[in-house]
Design an enzyme around this catalytic site. Sequence first.
Site, PDB file in Angstrom:
ATOM      1  N   CYS A 398      14.011  16.252  45.253  1.00  0.00           N
ATOM      2  CA  CYS A 398      13.747  17.051  46.449  1.00  0.00           C
ATOM      3  C   CYS A 398      12.403  16.651  47.066  1.00  0.00           C
ATOM      4  O   CYS A 398      12.306  15.585  47.657  1.00  0.00           O
ATOM      5  CB  CYS A 398      13.837  18.537  46.108  1.00  0.00           C
ATOM      6  SG  CYS A 398      14.303  19.518  47.540  1.00  0.00           S
ATOM      7  N   HIS A 525      19.039  18.931  43.665  1.00  0.00           N
ATOM      8  CA  HIS A 525      18.456  19.231  42.345  1.00  0.00           C
ATOM      9  C   HIS A 525      19.507  19.011  41.264  1.00  0.00           C
ATOM     10  O   HIS A 525      20.209  19.959  40.885  1.00  0.00           O
ATOM     11  CB  HIS A 525      17.991  20.690  42.301  1.00  0.00           C
ATOM     12  CG  HIS A 525      16.793  20.967  43.149  1.00  0.00           C
ATOM     13  ND1 HIS A 525      15.506  20.903  42.673  1.00  0.00           N
ATOM     14  CD2 HIS A 525      16.693  21.283  44.453  1.00  0.00           C
ATOM     15  CE1 HIS A 525      14.660  21.188  43.650  1.00  0.00           C
ATOM     16  NE2 HIS A 525      15.357  21.420  44.744  1.00  0.00           N
ATOM     17  N   GLU A 527      19.194  18.812  38.226  1.00  0.00           N
ATOM     18  CA  GLU A 527      18.882  19.503  36.956  1.00  0.00           C
ATOM     19  C   GLU A 527      19.711  20.770  36.748  1.00  0.00           C
ATOM     20  O   GLU A 527      19.979  21.166  35.614  1.00  0.00           O
ATOM     21  CB  GLU A 527      17.386  19.841  36.869  1.00  0.00           C
ATOM     22  CG  GLU A 527      16.846  20.874  37.851  1.00  0.00           C
ATOM     23  CD  GLU A 527      16.360  20.286  39.175  1.00  0.00           C
ATOM     24  OE1 GLU A 527      16.838  19.198  39.541  1.00  0.00           O
ATOM     25  OE2 GLU A 527      15.528  20.919  39.839  1.00  0.00           O
TER      26      GLU A 527
END
Length: 605
Positions: A398, A525, A527
């Site tokens: 990001c 993102h 993750e």
Amino acid sequence: MKYVLVTGGVVSGLGKGVTASSIGLILKACGLRVTSIKIDPYLNTDAGTMSPFEHGEVYVLDDGGEVDLDLGNYERFLDIKLTRDNNITTGKIYQSVIDKERRGDYLGKTVQVVPHITDAIQEWVERVAKIPVDGEEGPADVCVIELGGTIGDIESMPFIEALGQFSYRVGAGNFCLIHVSLVPVLSVVGEQKTKPTQHSVRGLRGLGLAPNILACRSTTALDENVKAKLSQFCHVSAENIITLYDVSNIWHIPLLLRDQKAHEAILKVLNLLSVAGEPCLEEWTSRAELYDMLHERVRIAMVGKYTGLSDSYLSVIKALLHASVAQGKKLIVDWVPACDLEPETAKENPDVYNAAWNLLKAADGVLVPGGFGDRGVQGKILATKYARENRIPFLGICLGMQIAVIEFARSVLGLKDANSTEFDPNTKNPCVIFMPEGSTTHMGGTMRLGSRRTYFQVMDCKSAKLYGNRSFIDERHRHRYEVNPNMVMHLENSGLSFTGKDASGQRMEIVELPNHPYFVGVQFHPEFKSRPGKPSALFLGLIAAACGQLDSVLKEDRFSQKIGTGKGGMSNGTKMVKTYQNGSPTKPANGSFDDVYRNCNGVQV
Ligand code: GLN
């Protein structure tokens, strides 16, 4: 639908979220379908406005919900996809009641905490528990509800009252209350003290809730006489008293529960013994044990705002960990405060500056995570430049991707004032610009949030290969700014490759440097969708590149790998596993209560 309520007593920071996720996991391992709800009694409507440096990261869901990080634990442990409504806050409940009052729905009645707020809580729980979250149709079998905070907090009172009424309404056999408490060991005499737990159970009973199971945090397993005492004073049978003692990594917690037959106790209370099987946790067990044995290290420098709370980047750390365990490496995260890399620090505090640069230079890979605001941006640009020029594996997430583009524009295109308009609204070379999906004039509600699709532009690139040569991927977003589409051609002509874009082709989603060992930036993102046993593709790429194993990973057939989407994390094996009844196999170096379930590196699994 059956409900398991998890409350906490004595002190906060007992690892209630991990305990509740682990309870969900063992129930799932018994063959049940499990969903979860997290109740946060704070007044904020959601976690979106809360500082990650005070409260831990803001976790983002597929539907764009900005929620408490505990929902991340549930998604990772149970391999489910939750909705924003699975996180209840006081703010949400009051807002819904006040909206109803304004609409005149209460027909002239006085609107009160009891029954209107408490009814709204019960209706919310019942409605949300029915939403399928595991990709199957129809409601789950069990809903695990975690009540945030500690029994006795003023702000959780309406929830306790509502849940008390709720347990009565759903009836015996459908509701199981697990109270997570603390049994401190006084170092002077080495005695396990039961009084704090007695008091907190008394508090719970006083509020109309009686625990079925006690889960006691302690440094070592509870002595039998301590259990007997707790049983007598708390009116909970000794076999329903579980010890959660310190373990080397949090993946052991479900195993601790299983070894102490917590699943049987829960299933008995819920009348599910006849339908559930023995818990199958073979894959989970191997991973927990493998993790303890890893010794070859991989060092990743995390260049962000660092204020001492590692929970601020919790999902990034988890994703790094999933990827390093998959690569058979022990993860070492070196926190590099971005500001410390800046020339200002060299003048003011040369020791700090040198220490930060030494950490960065010792790393096998560099990660620049997401962020807001201009503090440390210069340091992040310097770290990115270092990784690009020295061919160190790099992943920018990001803001990290935006930084990579700014750095490239400055260093390679020679546009010295290239910047994001977030940091310099008057820059002559705005390579990152405010590009909301909605209004361009209002900041409120302009965030691009939740799952969005990225289409690969070329298949012959590292990211497409890591994602298994799929033509598109869905990942979660949380940002307002984007790479300026007018500068893309200029940047591409100089060697930067935008390998993933949105459907319109106007939003750059993935950027890569093709002639670098691993230099990847993503606007999303990744993750948030990483799972133990199913690491996120780009994190796997970073770790593999950092260990010199990227080529072999790229050659693997990623379709047959458990990456990204795919089913289940548990197999049906019957391997015997080691039991931990008599104390922790490896004790954390720091046994403090706030540090529960942390391993010796300070990296929480
Ligand atoms: N501040 C940047 C934006 O709003 C990046 C956000 C982030 O990293 N989550 O676009």
